[in-house]
Motif scaffolding. Structure first.
Motif, PDB file in Angstrom:
ATOM      1  N   PHE A  41       0.811  -1.201   0.000  1.00 25.37           N
ATOM      2  CA  PHE A  41       0.000   0.000   0.000  1.00 25.37           C
ATOM      3  C   PHE A  41       0.857   1.268   0.000  1.00 25.37           C
ATOM      4  CE2 PHE A  41      -3.234  -2.778   2.417  1.00 25.37           C
ATOM      5  CZ  PHE A  41      -3.623  -3.368   1.220  1.00 25.37           C
ATOM      6  N   LEU A  42       0.239   2.386  -0.359  1.00 30.67           N
ATOM      7  CA  LEU A  42       0.910   3.686  -0.471  1.00 30.67           C
ATOM      8  C   LEU A  42       2.073   3.613  -1.454  1.00 30.67           C
ATOM      9  CD1 LEU A  42       0.875   4.799   3.290  1.00 30.67           C
ATOM     10  CD2 LEU A  42      -0.687   5.508   1.465  1.00 30.67           C
ATOM     11  N   VAL A  43       1.847   2.902  -2.558  1.00 33.16           N
ATOM     12  CA  VAL A  43       2.852   2.769  -3.613  1.00 33.16           C
ATOM     13  C   VAL A  43       2.728   3.991  -4.522  1.00 33.16           C
ATOM     14  CG1 VAL A  43       3.700   1.359  -5.524  1.00 33.16           C
ATOM     15  CG2 VAL A  43       2.714   0.267  -3.485  1.00 33.16           C
ATOM     16  N   ARG A  44       3.595   4.992  -4.315  1.00 32.86           N
ATOM     17  CA  ARG A  44       3.445   6.267  -5.018  1.00 32.86           C
ATOM     18  C   ARG A  44       4.703   6.726  -5.753  1.00 32.86           C
ATOM     19  NH1 ARG A  44      -0.118   9.614  -0.460  1.00 32.86           N
ATOM     20  NH2 ARG A  44      -1.976   8.259  -0.613  1.00 32.86           N
ATOM     21  N   SER A  45       5.720   5.888  -5.784  1.00 29.30           N
ATOM     22  CA  SER A  45       6.945   6.246  -6.491  1.00 29.30           C
ATOM     23  C   SER A  45       7.527   4.997  -7.129  1.00 29.30           C
ATOM     24  CB  SER A  45       7.969   6.852  -5.530  1.00 29.30           C
ATOM     25  OG  SER A  45       8.456   5.860  -4.620  1.00 29.30           O
ATOM     26  N   ARG A  46       8.447   5.203  -8.063  1.00 28.46           N
ATOM     27  CA  ARG A  46       9.078   4.055  -8.719  1.00 28.46           C
ATOM     28  C   ARG A  46       9.874   3.243  -7.716  1.00 28.46           C
ATOM     29  NH1 ARG A  46       9.571   1.407 -13.799  1.00 28.46           N
ATOM     30  NH2 ARG A  46      10.555  -0.507 -13.057  1.00 28.46           N
ATOM     31  N   MET A  47      10.466   3.909  -6.713  1.00 24.91           N
ATOM     32  CA  MET A  47      11.209   3.191  -5.685  1.00 24.91           C
ATOM     33  C   MET A  47      10.270   2.257  -4.917  1.00 24.91           C
ATOM     34  SD  MET A  47      13.508   4.688  -2.526  1.00 24.91           S
ATOM     35  CE  MET A  47      14.536   5.604  -3.691  1.00 24.91           C
ATOM     36  N   ASN A  48       9.069   2.776  -4.565  1.00 23.80           N
ATOM     37  CA  ASN A  48       8.076   1.931  -3.888  1.00 23.80           C
ATOM     38  C   ASN A  48       7.695   0.741  -4.766  1.00 23.80           C
ATOM     39  OD1 ASN A  48       6.325   4.841  -2.616  1.00 23.80           O
ATOM     40  ND2 ASN A  48       7.995   3.704  -1.683  1.00 23.80           N
ATOM     41  N   LEU A  49       7.472   1.018  -6.047  1.00 26.07           N
ATOM     42  CA  LEU A  49       7.017  -0.034  -6.956  1.00 26.07           C
ATOM     43  C   LEU A  49       8.090  -1.091  -7.167  1.00 26.07           C
ATOM     44  CD1 LEU A  49       4.743  -1.024  -8.789  1.00 26.07           C
ATOM     45  CD2 LEU A  49       5.842   0.224 -10.670  1.00 26.07           C
ATOM     46  N   ASP A  50       9.364  -0.703  -7.193  1.00 25.57           N
ATOM     47  CA  ASP A  50      10.441  -1.676  -7.375  1.00 25.57           C
ATOM     48  C   ASP A  50      10.414  -2.727  -6.279  1.00 25.57           C
ATOM     49  OD1 ASP A  50      11.343  -0.516  -9.692  1.00 25.57           O
ATOM     50  OD2 ASP A  50      12.917   0.677  -8.732  1.00 25.57           O
ATOM     51  N   ARG A  51      10.096  -2.318  -5.059  1.00 31.05           N
ATOM     52  CA  ARG A  51       9.972  -3.285  -3.956  1.00 31.05           C
ATOM     53  C   ARG A  51       8.821  -4.248  -4.214  1.00 31.05           C
ATOM     54  NH1 ARG A  51       8.005  -0.659   0.022  1.00 31.05           N
ATOM     55  NH2 ARG A  51       8.233  -2.384   1.482  1.00 31.05           N
ATOM     56  N   VAL A  52       7.737  -3.718  -4.741  1.00 32.10           N
ATOM     57  CA  VAL A  52       6.580  -4.553  -5.070  1.00 32.10           C
ATOM     58  C   VAL A  52       6.949  -5.569  -6.147  1.00 32.10           C
ATOM     59  CG1 VAL A  52       4.231  -4.565  -5.964  1.00 32.10           C
ATOM     60  CG2 VAL A  52       4.971  -2.712  -4.463  1.00 32.10           C
ATOM     61  N   LEU A  53       7.588  -5.100  -7.210  1.00 36.79           N
ATOM     62  CA  LEU A  53       7.953  -5.980  -8.319  1.00 36.79           C
ATOM     63  C   LEU A  53       8.900  -7.081  -7.860  1.00 36.79           C
ATOM     64  CD1 LEU A  53       8.438  -3.328 -11.152  1.00 36.79           C
ATOM     65  CD2 LEU A  53       6.385  -4.637 -10.560  1.00 36.79           C
ATOM     66  N   GLU A  54       9.808  -6.728  -6.979  1.00 40.26           N
ATOM     67  CA  GLU A  54      10.733  -7.727  -6.433  1.00 40.26           C
ATOM     68  C   GLU A  54       9.965  -8.776  -5.638  1.00 40.26           C
ATOM     69  OE1 GLU A  54      14.499  -7.952  -3.283  1.00 40.26           O
ATOM     70  OE2 GLU A  54      13.921  -6.032  -4.185  1.00 40.26           O
ATOM     71  N   GLY A  55       8.979  -8.324  -4.863  1.00 38.69           N
ATOM     72  CA  GLY A  55       8.174  -9.256  -4.082  1.00 38.69           C
ATOM     73  C   GLY A  55       7.357 -10.188  -4.958  1.00 38.69           C
ATOM     74  N   ILE A  56       6.828  -9.655  -6.052  1.00 37.87           N
ATOM     75  CA  ILE A  56       6.037 -10.488  -6.972  1.00 37.87           C
ATOM     76  C   ILE A  56       6.928 -11.518  -7.657  1.00 37.87           C
ATOM     77  CG2 ILE A  56       4.644 -10.450  -9.080  1.00 37.87           C
ATOM     78  CD1 ILE A  56       3.687  -7.643  -8.254  1.00 37.87           C
ATOM     79  N   GLU A  57       8.151 -11.118  -8.011  1.00 35.55           N
ATOM     80  CA  GLU A  57       9.080 -12.060  -8.648  1.00 35.55           C
ATOM     81  C   GLU A  57       9.456 -13.179  -7.699  1.00 35.55           C
ATOM     82  OE1 GLU A  57      12.315 -10.879 -11.078  1.00 35.55           O
ATOM     83  OE2 GLU A  57      11.516  -8.869 -11.398  1.00 35.55           O
ATOM     84  N   GLN A  58       9.649 -12.863  -6.425  1.00 32.23           N
ATOM     85  CA  GLN A  58      10.050 -13.874  -5.443  1.00 32.23           C
ATOM     86  C   GLN A  58       8.908 -14.821  -5.109  1.00 32.23           C
ATOM     87  OE1 GLN A  58      11.552 -11.653  -2.106  1.00 32.23           O
ATOM     88  NE2 GLN A  58      13.506 -11.174  -3.097  1.00 32.23           N
ATOM     89  N   GLU A  59       7.690 -14.297  -5.043  1.00 27.80           N
ATOM     90  CA  GLU A  59       6.526 -15.125  -4.709  1.00 27.80           C
ATOM     91  C   GLU A  59       5.410 -14.838  -5.713  1.00 27.80           C
ATOM     92  OE1 GLU A  59       6.126 -15.847  -0.186  1.00 27.80           O
ATOM     93  OE2 GLU A  59       6.732 -13.737  -0.366  1.00 27.80           O
ATOM     94  N   PRO A  60       5.522 -15.382  -6.919  1.00 31.30           N
ATOM     95  CA  PRO A  60       4.567 -15.087  -7.986  1.00 31.30           C
ATOM     96  C   PRO A  60       3.140 -15.480  -7.609  1.00 31.30           C
ATOM     97  CG  PRO A  60       6.503 -16.243  -8.830  1.00 31.30           C
ATOM     98  CD  PRO A  60       6.553 -16.338  -7.338  1.00 31.30           C
ATOM     99  N   GLY A  61       2.209 -14.671  -8.081  1.00 31.00           N
ATOM    100  CA  GLY A  61       0.798 -14.935  -7.849  1.00 31.00           C
ATOM    101  C   GLY A  61      -0.025 -13.816  -8.442  1.00 31.00           C
ATOM    102  N   PRO A  62      -1.335 -14.001  -8.567  1.00 35.16           N
ATOM    103  CA  PRO A  62      -2.203 -12.979  -9.147  1.00 35.16           C
ATOM    104  C   PRO A  62      -2.029 -11.628  -8.449  1.00 35.16           C
ATOM    105  CG  PRO A  62      -3.419 -15.002  -8.736  1.00 35.16           C
ATOM    106  CD  PRO A  62      -2.082 -15.171  -8.095  1.00 35.16           C
ATOM    107  N   VAL A  63      -2.180 -10.559  -9.241  1.00 36.52           N
ATOM    108  CA  VAL A  63      -2.043  -9.199  -8.728  1.00 36.52           C
ATOM    109  C   VAL A  63      -3.333  -8.440  -9.006  1.00 36.52           C
ATOM    110  CG1 VAL A  63      -0.802  -7.009  -8.913  1.00 36.52           C
ATOM    111  CG2 VAL A  63       0.443  -9.183  -9.150  1.00 36.52           C
ATOM    112  N   ILE A  64      -3.904  -7.837  -7.983  1.00 38.20           N
ATOM    113  CA  ILE A  64      -5.015  -6.913  -8.204  1.00 38.20           C
ATOM    114  C   ILE A  64      -4.553  -5.554  -7.677  1.00 38.20           C
ATOM    115  CG2 ILE A  64      -6.817  -8.676  -8.143  1.00 38.20           C
ATOM    116  CD1 ILE A  64      -7.507  -7.850  -5.338  1.00 38.20           C
ATOM    117  N   PHE A  65      -4.894  -4.504  -8.421  1.00 33.92           N
ATOM    118  CA  PHE A  65      -4.303  -3.218  -8.056  1.00 33.92           C
ATOM    119  C   PHE A  65      -5.255  -2.053  -8.303  1.00 33.92           C
ATOM    120  CE2 PHE A  65      -3.277  -3.647 -12.558  1.00 33.92           C
ATOM    121  CZ  PHE A  65      -3.451  -2.357 -13.052  1.00 33.92           C
TER     122      PHE A  65
END
Length: 296
Positions: A41-65
């Motif tokens: 939550f509170l993903v408002r910058s590319r730096m924030n999003l990079d953490r999200v993308l890393e998390g999705i790569e490590q534990e893949p699964g459906p994404v709702i946003f």
């Protein structure tokens, strides 16, 4: 039972309340679903999003946003496509429908529902009101209430009032205590009064748990009317009769969630205002009047 757990990523540029509600409602439809929710939550910058993308790569699964920023949204969808992970913007279909009907394009404004407007301050005011009028406090303030909840001790009055306050509703609650008179403000209340009732066995379990929390767990059934089965049954019956005598609707909260109870309370509030507006007579004073049960 599912053969494996499913990772579900919730990505929002705001508080995530919308996604939490949607995910909770959807997952509840699957019995024994092994869903692991990852909240970003509170993903408002590319730096924030990079953490999200890393998390999705490590534990893949459906994404709702729910992301408003086009660049962040594009980066998320691109990464999900590369990983072969399903990705869904949950508000797109609703926004498309409304834009077509309204004839205007929606503005790209993140957290638009959380602005500090008049509605926001109304909710804050309602929360202060509940704190000041909980469990029979400040009964004179009932004159300013939107609704009053009455019921025996531990019948979910307080949590329901706080939930209503979060919706901007000023809700007071008054306990119905055997032998104690009603506050005079309830003899001719300026707002709807709604009773909450509960199954005696469930109420006894709740009260026993309460006694343990306050260090009175040694009280045995029969030694305290608070948890004595016969006394509790009479207490609940007396409360129902009191509500019937005043024409107050009663809601059975035994198998209802706080959200369901609050929604039913608001239905009764609307009916009260409709009756006053159309001069419809109140419900008859019938001690055996039906209680609004879990599936009413």
């Amino acid at each position: 039972m599912p053969s494996r757990n499913t990772n579900l990523h919730l990505v929002s540029d705001s508080t995530g309340e919308t996604l939490n509600s949607i995910a909770r409602a959807a997952i509840a439809r699957f019995d024994n679903a092994g869903v692991i929710q990852h909240r970003w939550f509170l993903v408002r910058s590319r730096m924030n999003l990079d953490r999200v993308l890393e998390g999705i790569e490590q534990e893949p699964g459906p994404v709702i946003f729910t992301l408003v920023d086009r660049s962040l949204r594009h980066a998320l969808e691109e990464t999900c496509g590369r990983l072969g992970v399903p990705c869904l913007s949950v508000l797109d279909s609703v926004m498309d429908l409304l834009q077509a009907e309204i004839g205007l394009r929606a503005t790209e404004k993140r957290a638009a529902q959380h602005v500090m407007d008049a509605d926001y301050f109304r909710r804050i005011d309602a929360m202060h009101y509940v704190l000041s009028h909980d469990d029979g406090q400040g009964t004179a303030g009932i004159m300013n209430a939107d609704v009053v909840l009455v019921g025996v001790s531990r019948s979910s009055k307080t949590p329901t009032c706080f939930y209503l306050a979060n919706r901007g509703v000023k809700a007071a609650n008054v306990p119905l205590v055997p032998g104690a008179p009603l506050p005079p403000e309830l003899e001719n209340p300026p707002c709807p009064v709604v009773g909450l009732t509960i199954d005696p066995i469930s109420l006894i379990d709740i009260r026993r748990h309460r006694l343990k929390l306050i260090g009175a767990g040694g009280v045995r059934v029969g030694e305290n009317e608070y948890v004595d089965p016969d006394a509790v049954k009479q207490e609940i019956l007396a409360a129902r009769r009191l509500c019937a005598a005043h024409g107050w609707p009663v809601i059975d909260v035994t198998r209802r969630s706080i959200e369901e109870t609050a929604a039913t309370v608001m239905q009764q509030v609307e009916l009260w205002h409709q009756r006053r507006g159309s001069q419809i007579a109140p419900a008859p004073e019938d001690p055996a009047a039906p209680v609004l049960g879990p599936h009413s």
